[in-house]
Design a protein around this motif. Structure first.
Motif: not given
Lengths: 337, 240
Positions: B92-104, B109-113, B125-128, B189-196
């Protein structure tokens, strides 16, 4: 100078085509005209290519004014069509003079109507299609005052020519009523439903008002999944019949998310999807099991009818001098020498 | 350049316009490589009547126009493609890398707790765990080309919300089951949102609409809420 077409009463209408076939690869649904047969027929009757942009009207009354002479065709659900106040026929080409209003009222028995304009209309594309995608926020939803640019004007056609039995050349208008029979084939996960899967064929289902272009919700006796456990997200076909809750059956239509984690009990055939595109809230649906081979044969027969229609339209338009081959008509003179 | 021999597969009818091909080898990596290799092959084979292929984890949905080609013919194409995979040796194509800044957490991220509580670990620990690993984009899913990824090394699978949200904002960083995802567009969406992430992921004026492809690598990085506006309006782009 085409002058355009002024939308006076949009009702619930969009500019669409047959769909964004490259979309699913990128995570976008195919979308496009929900009743593909009616949309193709409208374009053919207007002398267009099948996939040309056209107007899809859902349920509500619609009015537009032509600012130049145009030729249109209206298909889909039964309705009252007037042009400049004159009653006009669906499923045949209709001349509209500059300044005249096209009025579509009282869509009944079915839910959706299609208006194709000879020369088609201008609209932005995404991945090669003008079809609206509500999730990514793309598409041309018509509003009062929207001006559609038609690509070509057509001088008034003397009506006597259209007394030729254009619409009696074998084109079958889809039968529409409130009791729908929808063909399906076994889905890839039919085994997960065990014997309860048979309920799909013995029960009658009612179309919920919460149905839309993404999927139809149907109330009735529900087959139950016998297996349990998380299903990995997989690509789901348009037409997939799923049982995501204990309340309703879900039949995915052309706006469906391309991946999901529910087992697929059955898949509605291409012709069955056109039937469901015209289902109104409260309509009753029965499912009939067929095979892929039969479904394909049925689909091909209906397309053959459209091809026959195209030949007839080409012949008549040719006699009338209406350019039904836009790519030839539009060539600059220099290119022909 | 690795030579991939296709995993064993099963092919299921999926109506008159699609087939589902499922790879059934015992290693999920092999299955994933097989279905994505097959999807690429089908995409490039130029066969008339094939609309395209939707590969996910262990399966690929092959869509076609039944007027131009029959389910039986497409099945034969799929088998040919699977055979060819073993011989082209094209990785496959050589993988490229993406850096995604997130505010948790918080409004981002209303479901973080909730997730921390369910896992029996701290929010930190979740964030780590979420920022610790690198993620391979497994496939593009609904809605709008979401990058579907194997989730962080949480102790337990994350249950979906009992009442899915009617609207989850674009950029939402979410987890469910053993999966992780970013939402490119506003959707229910029904997934748990931990950040944006403040970066915009989807751009419908560009093709492709999302910058990553299956096989690319994503990393999440924690930034503070005070940094959110600084990134706003910027697009997610591959690292140079």
């Amino acid at each position: 100078m085409s002058g355009g077409i002024l939308i006076q009463q949009p009702g619930n209408s969009v500019v669409t085509d047959l769909g964004r076939f490259r979309g699913p690869r990128f995570g976008l649904p195919v979308n496009g005209a929900l009743d593909q047969y009616s949309a193709r027929a409208a374009n053919i009757l207007a002398g267009n290519l099948d996939n040309d942009p056209l107007v899809e009207i859902t349920a509500l009354d619609f009015r537009m004014k032509a600012n130049s002479d145009i030729l249109i065709a209206v298909t889909g659900a039964p309705l009252t069509l007037t042009v400049g106040g004159r009653p006009s026929s669906q499923w045949e080409p209709v001349s509209v003079r500059a300044g005249e209003t096209v009025s579509i009222r009282g869509i009944h028995r079915g839910l959706r109507a299609y208006v194709a304009v000879h020369g088609s209309i201008e609209a932005e594309t995404l991945l090669g299609s003008v079809a609206p995608d509500t999730v990514v926020g793309f598409g041309l939803q018509l509003k009062e005052g929207t001006i559609l640019l038609n690509r070509r004007s057509v001088g008034p056609v003397r009506q006597p020519y259209f007394d030729l039995p254009l619409f009696r050349l074998g084109l079958e208008r889809p039968r529409m009523d409130s009791n729908l029979l929808v063909d399906v084939t076994d889905g890839p996960d039919v085994a997960e439903f065990g014997e309860s899967g048979e309920l799909l064929y013995t029960s009658e289902y009612a179309v919920s008002g919460r149905s839309n272009h993404i999927g139809l919700r149907l109330g009735g006796e529900l087959p139950e999944r016998t297996s349990s456990g998380e299903v990995l997200s997989r690509g789901v076909p348009v037409g997939a019949v799923e049982v995501p809750s204990r309340e309703e059956l879900l039949v995915l239509h052309r706006g469906r998310g391309v991946t999901a984690g529910y087992p697929v009990l059955a898949v509605v055939t291409s012709t069955g999807l056109d039937v469901l595109a015209q289902a109104r809230p409260g309509d009753k649906v029965r499912f009939r099991k067929t095979t892929v081979a039969e479904a394909t044969a049925t689909h091909r027969r209906s397309r053959t009818q459209l091809e026959t229609l195209r030949e007839s339209v080409n012949t008549v338009f040719g006699l009338l001098g209406i350019g039904c081959r836009p790519q030839w008509q539009d060539l600059p003179v220099a290119a022909c020498s | 350049m690795s030579v991939l021999t296709a995993a064993s597969t099963e092919i299921y009818e999926s109506g008159d316009s699609a087939l589902r091909v499922v790879a059934i080898s015992e290693t999920s990596e092999h299955n994933w490589l097989t279905v994505h290799g097959l999807a690429d092959w089908l995409e490039n084979c130029g066969a008339e009547g094939l609309h395209g292929a939707v590969p996910t984890y262990d399966s690929v949905l092959v869509e076609f126009d039944p007027i131009l080609v029959s389910a039986r013919q497409v099945r034969a194409f799929v088998k040919l493609g699977l055979l060819e995979l073993g011989h082209t040796g094209e990785s496959a194509h050589a993988p490229r890398e993406f850096d995604v800044p997130v505010v948790y957490g918080g409004e981002y991220g209303p479901d973080l707790e909730r997730v921390a509580e369910h896992q029996g670990i701290s929010v930190e620990e979740v964030i780590r765990l979420h920022t610790h690993k690198t993620y391979t984009v497994r496939c593009l899913g609904a809605p709008a080309g979401s990058p579907m990824m194997d989730g962080p090394a949480f102790p337990k699978p994350v249950p979906r919300l009992k009442d899915p949200r009617l609207s989850v904002p674009a950029g939402a960083v979410a987890v469910a089951g053993r999966q992780a995802v970013i939402a490119p567009a506003v959707a229910p969406g029904g997934w748990c949102v931990i950040g944006q992430t403040p970066l915009s992921v989807l751009n419908i004026r560009r093709e492709p609409l999302v910058p990553y492809k299956p096989g690319d690598i994503l990393r999440f990085r924690q930034v503070g809420p005070e940094d959110f506006n600084e990134f706003l309006g910027m697009e997610l782009e591959p690292l140079p």
